[in-house]
Design a protein around this motif. Sequence first.
Motif, short mmCIF file in Angstrom:
data_model
loop_
_atom_site.label_atom_id
_atom_site.label_comp_id
_atom_site.label_asym_id
_atom_site.label_seq_id
_atom_site.Cartn_x
_atom_site.Cartn_y
_atom_site.Cartn_z
N VAL A 272 55.02 33.00 20.44
CA VAL A 272 54.62 34.36 20.79
C VAL A 272 55.03 35.32 19.69
N ALA B 207 54.91 30.93 27.85
CA ALA B 207 54.44 30.59 26.50
C ALA B 207 55.63 30.22 25.62
N GLU C 189 45.65 35.26 22.59
CA GLU C 189 45.40 36.30 23.58
C GLU C 189 46.25 37.53 23.25
N GLY D 124 55.61 36.77 28.47
CA GLY D 124 55.65 35.54 27.68
C GLY D 124 56.41 34.41 28.32
N LEU E 230 50.00 33.77 21.74
CA LEU E 230 49.98 35.01 22.51
C LEU E 230 50.58 36.15 21.70
#
Length: 350
Positions: free
Chosen positions: A139, A136, A305, A133, A269
């Motif tokens: 998350v 990002a 994702e 991560g 994510l």
Amino acid sequence: MAFTKGAGPHQRGLTIGVDIGGTKVAAGVVTPAGRVLARVRTETPHKSKSPKVVEDTIAGVVEELRRDYTVGAVGVGAAGFVDDQRATVLFAPHLAWRNEPLRDALKARLDLPVVVENDANAAAWAEMCAGAGRNADDVIVVNLGTGIGGAVVIGGVLRRGRHGLGGEFGHMTIVPDGHRCECGNRGCWEQYASGNALTREARELTQAESPVARGLAQAVGGDPALITGPLVTELAQKGDRACAELLEDAGTWLGIGLANLAAAFDPELFIIGGGVSEAGDLLLEPARKAFRRTLTGRGYRPEAEIVAAALGNEAGLIGAADLARDALPRWRQGRRQRRLSRSRESRRAF
């Protein structure tokens, strides 16, 4: 080469991270860059009803590591509810902790600053800093181990909730009146997608003497009690169809739960960690399929994702060690500056 005692506990920024799960205690000396210099691992004394026994185990692994390294603080990732002061374990489904003042007890024994954090939060922080991560900002981390732990990172900041109890996704009810959970409720998510759930289903299939479980039965000499989650994963990876189906079932439940979390948090994510995630796509592909099928507004919204964690089983101790640096004044100031910089970068992106 090990650092010698007296080298200056803050000069190199070394801290110890301890990850306490339902079955193991793992500890390590960790650098500010997230590199683990030394490791110790032992079994969790989960059969003991005395919190003191678990405390003794933690103190023992820390003292073992301190023989060769000078450290500035200790971070403990605990499998349970940790209060907002990161001091007291309020409740641990798999251990004997009930309102246990773990931070102060360890601080008195070790004569070091101690930070206690939920183990999934610690693992999530490691993945954000140095793992899957790191690029990002929004998350959700889900750890599949003995149970299911989770953590929320929004805007690059670990969100623990008002009372420090956020991220306990494993105890969302997804099957009303389902399997009894150790937390006291029924139908919790972790009763369907965790390591314990995988083991339970494999044992029940073998006990039923189903012909599809022949490979499992042979692997344990006909004794279902010897079946473990890692064994199921190993056999599935070797082509055992029954074990692959068991992982597919767990992955399907995982995907359903992730869809619920996406409806609540809309992350960019999902990071899936913990021992069960070592099954890789045998678990994650069914999860992705179930996620897409269950997602609210599917086809009309961006999809988060779903990826495997990058740091493996050491994420919890790495994250706990890094969070322990908040107990060191000069590290605290540097962390504030890094978080402010990251927040500014996130705002500029909009």
